[in-house]
Write a protein that holds these residues in place. Sequence first.
Motif: not given
Length: 679
Positions: A310, A314, A328, A336, A340, A344, A352, A445
Amino acid sequence: MGLLLNHRTYSTNAESVDSPIVWREQVSEHQDWFPVPESATKDTHCSAADYNRLYTASISDPDSFWAEQAKRIDWFTAPTKVGNWSYDPVSIKWYEDGVLNLCHNAVDRHVAAGKGDAIAFIFEPDEPSKPSRKVSYAALQAEVIRMANTLKKMGVAKGDRVTIYMPMVVEGAVAMLACARIGAIHSVVFGGFSPEALAGRIEDCASRFVICADSGLRGGKHVPLKANVDAALERVSGVEGVLVIEHTGDPCNMTPHRDHWYHEYGADVPSECPCEPMNAEDPLFILYTSGSTGKPKGVLHTIGGYSVWTATTFHYVFDYKPGEVFFCSADIGWVTGHSYVVYGPLQNGATSLIFEGIPSYPDNGRFWDIVDRHQVNIFYTAPTALRALMRDGDAPVKARSRKSLRLLGTVGEPINPEAWRWYHATVGEGKLPIVDTWWQTETGGTMITTLPGAHGMKPGSAGRPFFGIRPQLVDAEGQVIADEGDTRGDVSGNLCITHSWPGQARTVYGDHERFEQTYFSTYKGKYFTGDGCRRDGDGYWWITGRVDDVINVSGHRMGTAEVESALVLHDKVAEAAVVGFPHEIKGQGIYCYVTLNAGEEPGAELESELRMQVRQEIGPIASPDHIHFTPALPKTRSGKIMRRILRKIAENDFGALGDTSTLADPSVVDSLIEGRKNR
Ligand code: WT7
């Protein structure tokens, strides 16, 4: 870090690659071709030349390649072994003598490196008028430690399974990281699953602990998570502790001794909690996913390989640069979200964005509002969301600036070229690269994708294999049609992967035989993905969808057998056969053929009862689109339901039903067609 090479036990068909793989650089076959945008080549982590060099290296000497990639993360004890795997019999290990902790790599090491003030998470609540929240790496560390110590106080120990049933809030990610920190195995269950489905998942892994919120918010609606947990725990025993996070303030029933409010129970725990040293092959998480038969399987991922995979994917796939904001839109209830939204990005020290709500609330411009408000640079979503937004035209998009965007991505299902073009032209103003990432819960991933600075794009094609990935197309008998290493164009077949990669799932929790059976027995010695695929003369891979009895509804994977089991639970139902059919927004819709017990009459009331039944057993995401009552199903003389015919009829494709001569009663088909036409 001294790493010994070549610990791989060769599987039956493992052959060595001695010639580098060179695809035609000039893409000629398809007019529908978008070259790498100029902007994507600037400061890219991977140019076209880099890709060719790195891909070739990853194939010719995987152990050296993955030993090098493993240096992205910290190890308490560096591994001396890299890949050690076999697909026959199935045994998969990577970095097996390494010791590490994923929470350390996702959180603590950034703080230790002086980056504690960098933002780990941006939280955007369902209600746009409510304040958003920024969580620094230092603050995240404190939060994770508090949660980890609270779990310990509740009795959670290394190796215990902890079920997480949360809305999309920061605490969901904190719960995952807290488990990783203390060596507990998390099993995140999507908040949209019913109490029945939750109970099954708690039972399957004998989870003694649950973490949930009072309720969740989606598009202004309250999702009663704690009440669902209560209902689930009436069906399954063995849960000793439920940690409840106050989110909406909705009232909850609290069972004494079992249920604890996090803000009370976790108020006075110590503020230190070291990251547990874990073996690379210790389990990290279980995630339930649907297959063509039986109950959902608990796909198990282990720590070392998943961490490296991951972190590496990423870095390259999103070409992430420090300071950028990554959004994301997936829920942490799906892989997912694991790879992500949480692991990741955090391993890369990224920011994030966690979005609690849905793309259509309060209106269809919500994603773009978020992009502008938080200056999102990289945006990753599902084709189904794009198709739904596309229906509303360009205005909601054009009303927002979107200037911060640099890269777009999709995942979860094949993207139809029309939606791709809309994403590219309208959302990306024709200027941004799009990565269409093909992968699965089992792969941990991304497996096939273009890399933004390296590859031009073709709408509808995922692109090229990621480093270390060796796709292969085989026919129904397992004859090889195409390998990554050959250059024949326009070939189609069933997609297999011939060599293991670090992020591969290791087993099905508690049922290794099922793991072998499901993924490695159709084509012995190969991992079979369940997807059909085409490869063109430019070396681009085009996923065409599942070739098994799995359907993909709005990017949610579902076994038709699960829906059938739910339907036949109704006491008026004799038999059910469920197939997918093309659906404009969802990608695939759910089409149910139902026969009733003698003396029972179809009708609107029964139809809605059956819909309720499915929602109750699985969840709203499995609501049937069509319920087609029929006096009989097309069966062979030996009693096998001919699903091929049912699929065609559901697709409104009556011309290509193929050979119906083996049917016990061919007239059934005519009446089914009649029934379909009248819908
Ligand atoms: C199945 C896996 C990948 C994480 C989310 C879904 C389909 C996924 C793509 C894509 C075409 C795709 C496949 C796959 N799929 N991504 N980019 N293009 N199809 O994970 O729930 O395990 O589902 O989703 O059919 O087998 P999942």
